[in-house]
Design an enzyme around this catalytic site. Sequence first.
Site, PDB file in Angstrom:
ATOM      1  CG  ASP A 137      -2.046   0.991   1.129  1.00 55.37           C
ATOM      2  OD1 ASP A 137      -2.070   1.771   0.163  1.00 55.37           O
ATOM      3  OD2 ASP A 137      -2.903   0.991   2.024  1.00 55.37           O
ATOM      4  N   GLY A 138       1.200   1.713  -1.195  1.00 55.24           N
ATOM      5  CA  GLY A 138       2.094   2.859  -1.328  1.00 55.24           C
ATOM      6  C   GLY A 138       1.427   4.084  -1.915  1.00 55.24           C
ATOM      7  CE  LYS A 139      -4.238   4.837   0.075  1.00 52.49           C
ATOM      8  NZ  LYS A 139      -3.714   3.802   0.981  1.00 52.49           N
ATOM      9  NE  ARG A 140       5.926   4.866  -3.344  1.00 56.28           N
ATOM     10  CZ  ARG A 140       5.885   4.851  -2.017  1.00 56.28           C
ATOM     11  NH1 ARG A 140       4.855   5.369  -1.391  1.00 56.28           N
ATOM     12  NH2 ARG A 140       6.866   4.331  -1.321  1.00 56.28           N
TER      13      ARG A 140
END
Length: 309
Positions: free
Chosen positions: A104-107
Amino acid sequence: MSMDLLIEKIVEMKNPTVAGLDPKLDYVPEYILKEAFAASDDPLEAAANALLQFNKGLIDELCDIVPAVKPQAAYYEMYGWQGVRALARTIAYAHEKGMYVITDGKRNDIGTTMEAYAAAHIGKTAVGDQMIAAFGGDCLTVNGYLGSDGIKPLLKMCKEYDKGIYVLVKTSNPSSGELQDQKIGDRSVYEVMGEMCEKWGEEVPGKYGYSAVGAVVGATYPSQLEELRAKMPHTFFLVPGYGAQGGGAKDVSYAFDKRGLGAVINSSRGIMCAYKKAGVDEHDYAKAARAEAIRMREDILGAIGDISL
């Protein structure tokens, strides 16, 4: 295809859930903290080691009943490079135990920068004459609001390395509607983003009807969840907001298709901190997490029925 692997694990375990590994030191039992801080003079090193031991205990108890884990990168980055190392080791340990990993990095970026993010988290990095997986997650959460320029590099990695992504569509936070509910013509922003996910997914189809391009759709907005399930038949949902944020089994049931597929439901604090809520001995934190994961599974299955391919 990566999403096919997750679907198969869900069907095998009869469990459409993912355990979020978003640890804070406040969540970690005191005995783990004492041991970690006694072993190192570096506070960041000690903190990172405590998080890793906490995660390993959870993974050991969950790996045979929960198909996936979702470590949130920010909770590791806040402890510096030591924390980032703990993230990498957490991913590796989850894989050793046979679990699917959603990083879960939401890059969010474009061009070569997005290519670098994609290589780091779901692809491989060129080092001399070698190609090496830096983090090796199975899937990565991403922000698609920069448009296709920020997604195309990820699609390339999905094809080349058999990975997946989850694009933010309708998020679970209270203020999401400030942007996502606004209209573009007669359609909401989140609806447009959902259509884009369906389109992107055409490049990476899967054998069970769902593509490698998933969508993040929150349990806290069940009517929109139901709407998007109907409009996004080939997009697998990652659904946050169950439990601590207020979403229940009835709310998340709208994310599923008639086979009981179509979504994986996340719980982070509810599982990690179950021992505190239950008031059990801190040494039994992982067993309390297991009990909560089982309760969550049965709660959701009671709302959606059987799961089958």
